[in-house]
Each structure stands twice: as C-alpha cells, then as structure tokens.
Design a protein around this motif. Structure first.
Motif, PDB file in Angstrom:
ATOM      1  N   GLY A 456      -2.316  15.953   0.967  1.00 35.39           N
ATOM      2  CA  GLY A 456      -1.172  15.909   0.061  1.00 35.39           C
ATOM      3  C   GLY A 456      -0.393  14.619   0.188  1.00 35.39           C
ATOM      4  O   GLY A 456       0.072  14.056  -0.803  1.00 35.39           O
ATOM      5  N   TRP A 457      -0.246  14.137   1.433  1.00 39.17           N
ATOM      6  CA  TRP A 457       0.425  12.845   1.639  1.00 39.17           C
ATOM      7  C   TRP A 457      -0.373  11.719   0.994  1.00 39.17           C
ATOM      8  O   TRP A 457       0.186  10.838   0.332  1.00 39.17           O
ATOM      9  CB  TRP A 457       0.586  12.597   3.141  1.00 39.17           C
ATOM     10  N   ALA A 458      -1.701  11.730   1.176  1.00 36.27           N
ATOM     11  CA  ALA A 458      -2.547  10.677   0.606  1.00 36.27           C
ATOM     12  C   ALA A 458      -2.529  10.708  -0.924  1.00 36.27           C
ATOM     13  O   ALA A 458      -2.713   9.686  -1.576  1.00 36.27           O
ATOM     14  CB  ALA A 458      -3.978  10.809   1.120  1.00 36.27           C
ATOM     15  N   ALA A 459      -2.307  11.902  -1.497  1.00 36.76           N
ATOM     16  CA  ALA A 459      -2.250  12.001  -2.958  1.00 36.76           C
ATOM     17  C   ALA A 459      -1.077  11.208  -3.515  1.00 36.76           C
ATOM     18  O   ALA A 459      -1.104  10.768  -4.664  1.00 36.76           O
ATOM     19  CB  ALA A 459      -2.141  13.461  -3.382  1.00 36.76           C
ATOM     20  N   ALA A 460      -0.039  11.030  -2.703  1.00 34.79           N
ATOM     21  CA  ALA A 460       1.135  10.260  -3.132  1.00 34.79           C
ATOM     22  C   ALA A 460       1.258   8.960  -2.358  1.00 34.79           C
ATOM     23  O   ALA A 460       2.324   8.350  -2.336  1.00 34.79           O
ATOM     24  CB  ALA A 460       2.400  11.090  -2.935  1.00 34.79           C
ATOM     25  N   ALA A 461       0.160   8.523  -1.727  1.00 34.74           N
ATOM     26  CA  ALA A 461       0.229   7.342  -0.862  1.00 34.74           C
ATOM     27  C   ALA A 461       0.426   6.048  -1.621  1.00 34.74           C
ATOM     28  O   ALA A 461       0.675   5.008  -1.016  1.00 34.74           O
ATOM     29  CB  ALA A 461      -1.039   7.237  -0.003  1.00 34.74           C
ATOM     30  N   ASN A 462       0.334   6.089  -2.959  1.00 40.66           N
ATOM     31  CA  ASN A 462       0.650   4.880  -3.714  1.00 40.66           C
ATOM     32  C   ASN A 462       2.152   4.595  -3.691  1.00 40.66           C
ATOM     33  O   ASN A 462       2.597   3.554  -4.163  1.00 40.66           O
ATOM     34  CB  ASN A 462       0.164   5.009  -5.164  1.00 40.66           C
ATOM     35  N   ASN A 463       2.918   5.535  -3.098  1.00 37.42           N
ATOM     36  CA  ASN A 463       4.357   5.322  -2.943  1.00 37.42           C
ATOM     37  C   ASN A 463       4.734   5.030  -1.492  1.00 37.42           C
ATOM     38  O   ASN A 463       5.851   5.313  -1.063  1.00 37.42           O
ATOM     39  CB  ASN A 463       5.127   6.569  -3.429  1.00 37.42           C
ATOM     40  N   VAL A 464       3.784   4.501  -0.718  1.00 37.90           N
ATOM     41  CA  VAL A 464       4.047   4.243   0.698  1.00 37.90           C
ATOM     42  C   VAL A 464       5.128   3.179   0.848  1.00 37.90           C
ATOM     43  O   VAL A 464       5.325   2.335  -0.036  1.00 37.90           O
ATOM     44  CB  VAL A 464       2.767   3.779   1.430  1.00 37.90           C
ATOM     45  N   PRO A 465       5.855   3.195   1.990  1.00 32.15           N
ATOM     46  CA  PRO A 465       6.934   2.223   2.189  1.00 32.15           C
ATOM     47  C   PRO A 465       6.414   0.786   2.226  1.00 32.15           C
ATOM     48  O   PRO A 465       5.231   0.539   2.502  1.00 32.15           O
ATOM     49  CB  PRO A 465       7.518   2.630   3.550  1.00 32.15           C
ATOM     50  N   ALA A 466       7.294  -0.136   1.981  1.00 33.30           N
ATOM     51  CA  ALA A 466       6.951  -1.555   2.054  1.00 33.30           C
ATOM     52  C   ALA A 466       6.468  -1.890   3.461  1.00 33.30           C
ATOM     53  O   ALA A 466       7.005  -1.407   4.456  1.00 33.30           O
ATOM     54  CB  ALA A 466       8.164  -2.413   1.692  1.00 33.30           C
ATOM     55  N   GLY A 467       5.444  -2.728   3.576  1.00 32.65           N
ATOM     56  CA  GLY A 467       4.893  -3.111   4.863  1.00 32.65           C
ATOM     57  C   GLY A 467       3.790  -2.200   5.331  1.00 32.65           C
ATOM     58  O   GLY A 467       3.103  -2.489   6.305  1.00 32.65           O
ATOM     59  N   SER A 468       3.619  -1.063   4.644  1.00 39.13           N
ATOM     60  CA  SER A 468       2.547  -0.144   5.008  1.00 39.13           C
ATOM     61  C   SER A 468       1.373  -0.374   4.053  1.00 39.13           C
ATOM     62  O   SER A 468       1.339  -1.358   3.319  1.00 39.13           O
ATOM     63  CB  SER A 468       3.040   1.305   4.927  1.00 39.13           C
ATOM     64  N   VAL A 473      -7.138   3.498  -0.500  1.00 41.41           N
ATOM     65  CA  VAL A 473      -7.398   2.304  -1.313  1.00 41.41           C
ATOM     66  C   VAL A 473      -7.849   1.144  -0.433  1.00 41.41           C
ATOM     67  O   VAL A 473      -8.810   0.425  -0.754  1.00 41.41           O
ATOM     68  CB  VAL A 473      -6.145   1.917  -2.113  1.00 41.41           C
ATOM     69  N   THR A 474      -7.183   0.954   0.696  1.00 45.49           N
ATOM     70  CA  THR A 474      -7.490  -0.170   1.581  1.00 45.49           C
ATOM     71  C   THR A 474      -8.917  -0.082   2.120  1.00 45.49           C
ATOM     72  O   THR A 474      -9.688  -1.045   2.076  1.00 45.49           O
ATOM     73  CB  THR A 474      -6.500  -0.209   2.750  1.00 45.49           C
ATOM     74  N   LEU A 475      -9.291   1.093   2.616  1.00 44.99           N
ATOM     75  CA  LEU A 475     -10.625   1.253   3.205  1.00 44.99           C
ATOM     76  C   LEU A 475     -11.716   1.230   2.137  1.00 44.99           C
ATOM     77  O   LEU A 475     -12.802   0.695   2.352  1.00 44.99           O
ATOM     78  CB  LEU A 475     -10.679   2.545   4.019  1.00 44.99           C
ATOM     79  N   LEU A 476     -11.434   1.794   0.969  1.00 48.11           N
ATOM     80  CA  LEU A 476     -12.396   1.742  -0.133  1.00 48.11           C
ATOM     81  C   LEU A 476     -12.587   0.302  -0.608  1.00 48.11           C
ATOM     82  O   LEU A 476     -13.723  -0.137  -0.848  1.00 48.11           O
ATOM     83  CB  LEU A 476     -11.920   2.628  -1.290  1.00 48.11           C
ATOM     84  N   SER A 477     -11.496  -0.442  -0.758  1.00 47.89           N
ATOM     85  CA  SER A 477     -11.593  -1.830  -1.233  1.00 47.89           C
ATOM     86  C   SER A 477     -12.436  -2.665  -0.284  1.00 47.89           C
ATOM     87  O   SER A 477     -13.270  -3.479  -0.714  1.00 47.89           O
ATOM     88  CB  SER A 477     -10.192  -2.436  -1.366  1.00 47.89           C
ATOM     89  N   LYS A 478     -12.239  -2.473   1.005  1.00 45.36           N
ATOM     90  CA  LYS A 478     -13.008  -3.218   2.000  1.00 45.36           C
ATOM     91  C   LYS A 478     -14.487  -2.868   1.910  1.00 45.36           C
ATOM     92  O   LYS A 478     -15.363  -3.738   1.989  1.00 45.36           O
ATOM     93  CB  LYS A 478     -12.483  -2.892   3.401  1.00 45.36           C
ATOM     94  N   ALA A 479     -14.767  -1.569   1.710  1.00 39.36           N
ATOM     95  CA  ALA A 479     -16.165  -1.126   1.604  1.00 39.36           C
ATOM     96  C   ALA A 479     -16.821  -1.668   0.333  1.00 39.36           C
ATOM     97  O   ALA A 479     -17.992  -2.057   0.348  1.00 39.36           O
ATOM     98  CB  ALA A 479     -16.229   0.390   1.630  1.00 39.36           C
ATOM     99  N   ALA A 480     -16.070  -1.694  -0.759  1.00 40.68           N
ATOM    100  CA  ALA A 480     -16.631  -2.177  -2.016  1.00 40.68           C
ATOM    101  C   ALA A 480     -17.054  -3.635  -1.928  1.00 40.68           C
ATOM    102  O   ALA A 480     -18.028  -4.052  -2.569  1.00 40.68           O
ATOM    103  CB  ALA A 480     -15.611  -1.991  -3.138  1.00 40.68           C
ATOM    104  N   LEU A 481     -16.352  -4.418  -1.114  1.00 40.52           N
ATOM    105  CA  LEU A 481     -16.677  -5.834  -0.975  1.00 40.52           C
ATOM    106  C   LEU A 481     -17.917  -6.074  -0.117  1.00 40.52           C
ATOM    107  O   LEU A 481     -18.488  -7.169  -0.133  1.00 40.52           O
ATOM    108  CB  LEU A 481     -15.486  -6.585  -0.370  1.00 40.52           C
ATOM    109  N   THR A 482     -18.313  -5.057   0.652  1.00 40.69           N
ATOM    110  CA  THR A 482     -19.430  -5.242   1.595  1.00 40.69           C
ATOM    111  C   THR A 482     -20.541  -4.226   1.371  1.00 40.69           C
ATOM    112  O   THR A 482     -21.316  -3.935   2.278  1.00 40.69           O
ATOM    113  CB  THR A 482     -18.917  -5.120   3.036  1.00 40.69           C
ATOM    114  N   ALA A 483     -20.620  -3.678   0.142  1.00 42.88           N
ATOM    115  CA  ALA A 483     -21.593  -2.617  -0.127  1.00 42.88           C
ATOM    116  C   ALA A 483     -23.033  -3.084   0.067  1.00 42.88           C
ATOM    117  O   ALA A 483     -23.930  -2.267   0.313  1.00 42.88           O
ATOM    118  CB  ALA A 483     -21.404  -2.089  -1.553  1.00 42.88           C
ATOM    119  N   ASP A 484     -23.283  -4.386  -0.027  1.00 44.47           N
ATOM    120  CA  ASP A 484     -24.643  -4.907   0.114  1.00 44.47           C
ATOM    121  C   ASP A 484     -24.892  -5.556   1.477  1.00 44.47           C
ATOM    122  O   ASP A 484     -25.954  -6.159   1.687  1.00 44.47           O
ATOM    123  CB  ASP A 484     -24.915  -5.925  -1.003  1.00 44.47           C
TER     124      ASP A 484
END
Length: 664
Positions: A456-468, A473-484
């Motif tokens: 439930g927290w992750a469902a609203a994690a696009n509203n995380v505090p500044a600096g967090s 999204v962060t882990l998926l983005s990193k994986a997408a860049l290294t899928a090959d």
C-alpha cells in the motif's frame, strides 16, 4: 429576450484539484455546484430551491460564468414553473451524487433555452464513482442522505463501517478523503446540518432520496439531452396519484442501480418522467403516453418497445433485452473454455525467504568495495540502517525456518518512517553500486512487497518525500538499462520476481498498469525484452510477471461481467494490448526448453484475449498475421518444446483450447 447564465462554484474550494489524483488516481478539477442566473436573480437547489441576488449566496463569488444563451420565456411563466419545481426539488430529496444542484440547473436551463449544462459538470458523479475510491465511498455517501424509518429499531451501522474499510483499501489517505467529503457535503447543504444517517439502513418511501442513477426529467429539452447522450434509455412515465406506479418504482430504482454499475458515462440511462411536474406532459404527448405506469425503451435515440402496467418480471426482461441489443456480449462469452476457466486468477508470487545474514554480508561487501560512494550518507550509516532497522523488521515479519517462527519476536511494523528511510538508502545504493551488485537490495524489497502494508505504501510511493526515491521505479529503471548485460542476470531475475510480488497488493498493481502510463510503458518494455532472455530462470520469472499482468486485467473484466456491466467499459488500450500479445506469441514461438514457461505464457495469452473489448478490431487480425494458432499447436509436436513436444496433459489441453478457440 433575456440572458441566461450558469454560475459555477467549486464546493471543495480548490482541494479537489490538489488532492484528487492522490486520493482517486484521477485528476478532478473541482466538485461543481451550479446555479442559474436569469431575470436578475440567482436560483439554485440545496435546502430546497433558493433565490438570491447574483453572487450573494453562501457560495460567494462564482469560479466561472458560462453563457447559456437567451430565453424568450417571460418571468411570470418562469415563476409558475419554479412553483411546480418546488414540489419536486425538496430538501429531503437532495443527494450529493444523484439528485443535486446540477440536476436542477440542467432542468432549468432546458426549460429556458432548450439546451443543457456542460458535460464536464453533468458527468462528474459518474467519473468519481468509476474510481475504486469513489465506488468504495458510495455507501457512506448514500447513508449521509438517507432518512430514518419512523418506529424502526436502530441497528448497528455495519454498512458504514464496511464502506469505510473499503475506502481505506482504495485510497492511500482515507482520513484526508473523509475530511474533504464532509467539507463538500457541508458546502452543498448550505451550511445546514446534514440528514442523520439511518442506523437501520432503510428509509421511508415518502422521503427516500434518489439513490440510483436515475435522470429526473421535467421538460422536453432535458429529455432529449438524456436521449441524445446515452445509447440505451429506459423511460418510466409516472404520476403522483398512480398507485401501481408506487408499487413498481422500487423495482425500477433497483434495476437502474444494478444495470448502470460498472458502466461508463453515456452508455445507459434510466429516466423518471412525472406527468404532473413541469413540462413533462409534453414529453408524454410526444410518445402518446396517456396512462401510467408506462415504460418506453430507446436504443440509439429510437423507440424500440413500449410496456404498460406494473409488471416487475416483464420490466426486468425488457431492460435485459434492451441492454443485450445495445451491448451484445463478447463473442468469447458463448465459448466453452474449461481449461481457461480452470486457471487461477491469483498472482504468481515468489515467497522464498532468503538467509538474511548472508544477504546482508553480500550487500556489505559490495558497499565496502564501492569506489563511487557519495559523501553523504556514509557507508556506516547505510549499513547500520540495514542492520538495526530493516533486517529486524524482515526477520520478524518473515521467519525463515520453523525454529525461527517459534523464536520470532513480535513483528516490527512497516511504518512510513521505516519505509521512507529504506527508500532513501535504496536511492543511494542505486547510484553507488553496479546493477550486478544491486540484487540483494531488490531481493529484500521483493520479500517486503508481500506485506500488504508495504504494498500500500509503494502504491503511493510517487509521493515520497524530497531526497528519497520510489524503490519500484528506481530498481526497475536500473534493470531496464541492463536487460542485455550477462553480468546483471541475478539482478534481472530478482527485479522480475519483485515486480511479480507487486501484484499481491491490488492498489500497487493498479498503479503499475492503469494509474501511471509512464511506469506501465517502462514495465512493459522491460518485460518484453526479458521474455526472450537466454537464461530459462529469467524467462520463467518474466513469464510469471506477464501472467500476473494479464490475470489482473482478466479479473477486472470478469468482475465487470458478473456485476452486469459492459466489457467495453474499460475501453482497452489498443497499442499496449497489441504489444503485449505480439511479445507473448513471439516468446511462445521461441520457447523450446521449459514446459512451465510455456504454460504461463499460454495462460497469459488466454487472459489477454478472452473478454478483450479490442479482440475483433485489433487482436483477432494480429493473431492471424502472426499465425498464433499454428505456433501454439507446433509446441505439441516433436521438438516443439523438448524432444517430444509438451507432455503434461493439462498444459496440452490449455494450448489446444487457446489455439482452436481463441486464435482465428
């Protein structure tokens, strides 16, 4: 000729525009209240029909003034019309969603000019109720406007408690939403006390509010507006002195409530036309209605059937027939699909608990070896956070062995403070470590997402505090860049499993697939690439994620069918569904090693095709082009998947059924 204007106010005073996306997942710019200004007066409905000088009501200055044209009707005739309307628009009938100020202004504008108020105002209740949060709050709103039955024995308001629980599950901030709702309701009531909720959950027939989506028609203009803006319309011609009308009215309201649930605005309407109210007799004369009750059924603006009398079963039959003609069932609904129907719609989850100390030692080694560590926070600070905060929570929440379960201390709650801190250091690690070194971080989040509080927290994690950071999204983005990248194999595997576990929480699944289009595009791109990975373990995880995506979509459509709604209500996304189906068929064609991967891919394909509103226009032609049926059947032959083709009986049955019945 006299000028007619529509004054538009926002009952939320700007809060809806600020908070609606956070609470409902949809942008709602205001909770609209309207009034009509004509003959130097402002007329509106709330505590009955009220009249004041323009701009002098308790709502203050209007947010917007809309020119509705001019009227040739004289003031005396209009006053006579309002006198009749006062018997209809009484304070006890007011309902925030179904029978409100906008219902009144639409009727008045129709009487004066022959037009109607803008659709962005009229459609607001339907837009709100189509959100999960709006649907969950509907019982609470109804209770706010329900009068008690005299002499009834009060009973505990279990329905209110249940709707509050549903709202909590549908919104990341139900307390804020409840406060907003009360503020809006108070504004709508003109500062007066709201009706007392009925403990028994029932109401008297004489004061029962219009708690179903019924259009109250009082003049030809509003009638033709309703007829023009809806595909299927059932009109109920009634009168105050008609006894049989009072008998059939509750049945009509029940049918209206059930048959509009889950449908998009503009599909189905139920209209109530009281021949003694306003100019309703002109509507009756248009269709030669002389007796009540009379029901007339319209499809695409044309009358197709008429029924006289208070016959409940016949009314249900005729409404069902109208909706069948307007929204014929999906072609796949008539198919016998035992293998597909036996598939579970529950997500595939990866629940293995790792050896936490080993994971932490591995992560600490990567941290110590990092050559790109930022100046703050320090390595010691990050390591201490895992040791003293994160791992104690995980060990207590997910004991790894029966012995650990017996010795486990009370679970440490996944508080917002804990999760925000964890998200912050995840962002640091994502910057400081190579993708191949991030798999311990993703694996811990993979396990944590099985906790519905974390989901439930992750469902609203696009509203995380500044600096967090938003860990998904962060882990998926990193994986997408290294899928090959072959070195990132473990990281890809764990991220796929983490994303699969995200479907353990419906609100997080909704965010991934429907609320955040950018996130869905990123997830889909990553999934499409990993479905064709060289490693069978990665393909298995990717096929599991693909299954979860399709099963979530299928569950929504099955529930809509069971509730009597239209499959077309979700509209579908042609480009996205075509991309998914193309990728899955290609992955099926290339899979020659694992029957388990093939099983999950075929189940995924079945869910994407069955009940899709885009099947005939987009997916069917695509399946023919890519020869999906022959591709599937090829898996059953020697060399198709393994030396002898698919051998497991249940998988062979599923492949055959999908190839022969869902693929043209």
């Amino acid at each position: 000729m006299t000028k007619v204007e529509l004054y538009v106010y926002d009952l939320s005073n700007g809060l809806a525009k600020q908070l609606s996306r956070q609470l409902t997942g949809r942008q709602i710019d205001g909770i609209w209240h309207t009034s009509v200004v004509v003959y130097g007066k402002e007329i509106f409905y709330g505590q009955g029909i009220s009249i004041t000088e323009p701009g002098k009501s308790h709502h203050g200055r209007p947010l917007q003034v809309v020119d509705m044209g001019e009227t040739a009707i004289d003031e005396a005739t209009f006053e006579e019309y309002l006198s009749e309307m006062r018997e209809h628009y009484t304070a006890d009938k007011y309902h925030l969603l179904d029978f409100n100020c906008n219902s009144f202004t639409n009727d008045v504008v129709g009487f004066l000019t022959g037009g109607s108020i803008p659709s962005w105002i009229k459609d607001l209740p339907s837009d709100f109720l189509s959100t999960p949060f709006g649907a969950a709050l509907r019982p609470t709103i109804d209770n706010m406007y329900r009068r008690p039955v005299p002499g009834a024995t009060p009973t505990p308001p279990a329905g209110i408690a249940q709707s509050a629980a549903n709202a909590a599950a549908a919104s990341p901030n139900p307390q804020l939403a409840a406060s907003l709702l009360q503020a809006v309701a108070a504004q709508a009531a003109g500062g007066q006390q709201l009706p007392t909720p009925s403990p028994s959950g029932t109401s008297t027939p004489s004061t029962q509010t219009v708690a179903a989506p019924i259009h109250m028609v009082t003049n030809p203009a509003s009638w033709h507006s309703t007829l023009k803006s809806h595909r299927a319309v059932t009109a109920f011609f009634t009168s105050a002195t008609c006894g049989p009308c009072r008998m059939i009215e509750p049945i009509f309201e029940e049918i209206a409530r059930n048959k509009t649930q889950g449908r998009s605005p503009g599909q189905v309407a139920f209209a109530k036309i009281d021949l003694g109210t306003g100019m309703s007799s002109q509507v009756a004369s248009e269709y030669g209605v002389r007796v009540t009750p009379t029901f007339i059924f319209f499809l695409d603006g044309k009358k197709i059937h008429e029924m006289k009398g208070a016959d409940g079963p016949e009314l249900r039959t005729q409404v069902d027939l109208l909706l069948y003609q307007a929204f014929p069932p999906h072609p796949h609904q008539s198919l016998s699909l035992p293998a597909v129907e036996s598939l579970s719609l529950n997500p595939i989850l990866f629940q293995q608990v790792p050896a936490f100390d080993n994971v932490l030692n591995k992560l600490n080694g990567f941290i110590e070896a990092s050559q790109t560590w930022p100046s703050a926070p320090s390595k010691d600070h990050v390591q201490a956070a895992f040791t003293k905060v994160i791992l104690p929570y995980l060990k207590a929440r997910f004991p790894s062995t029966p012995e650990a379960q017996k010795k486990a201390t009370p679970a440490v709650p996944a508080t917002t403070i804990l999760l925000n801190k964890w998200a912050e250091i995840t962002g640091v690690l994502a910057e400081a470590l190579l993708p191949a070194e991030l798999f311990p971080v993703a694996d811990l989040w993979r396990l944590a997402l099985l906790d519905e509080v974390v989901g439930g927290w992750a469902a609203a994690a696009n509203n995380v505090p500044a600096g967090s950071c938003d860990p998904v999204v962060t882990l998926l983005s990193k994986a997408a860049l290294t899928a090959d990248d072959p070195k990132a194999r473990n990281y890809l595997l764990v991220v796929l499993r983490m994303l699969s576990n995200a479907f353990a929480t419906p609100s997080l699944a909704r965010r991934l697939l429907t609320q955040d289009s950018t996130l869905r595009e990123q997830l889909t791109s990553f999934l499409v690439r990993t479905l064709l990975h060289d490693e069978v373990a990665v393909r298995t995880a990717a096929a599991s994620l693909a299954f979860n995506v399709a099963a979530y979509l299928q569950k929504l459509r099955v529930e809509r069918v069971r509730s009597g709604g239209s499959i077309d209500a979700d509209g579908g996304d042609g480009d996205w569904e075509v991309e998914m189906v193309s990728a899955v068929v290609e992955a099926i064609g290339r899979e020659t090693q694992s029957e388990e991967v093939l099983h999950r891919l075929t189940a995924c394909l079945a869910f994407l095709l069955r009940l899709s509103p885009l099947y005939e226009e987009h997916l069917g032609p695509l399946l023919e082009v890519v020869q999906a049926s022959s591709t599937l059947k090829g898996k059953l032959e020697k060399g198709g998947c393994g030396e002898n083709g698919v051998t497991k009986k249940d998988i062979r049955q599923l492949i055959t059924e999908v190839a022969e019945k869902l693929c043209p």
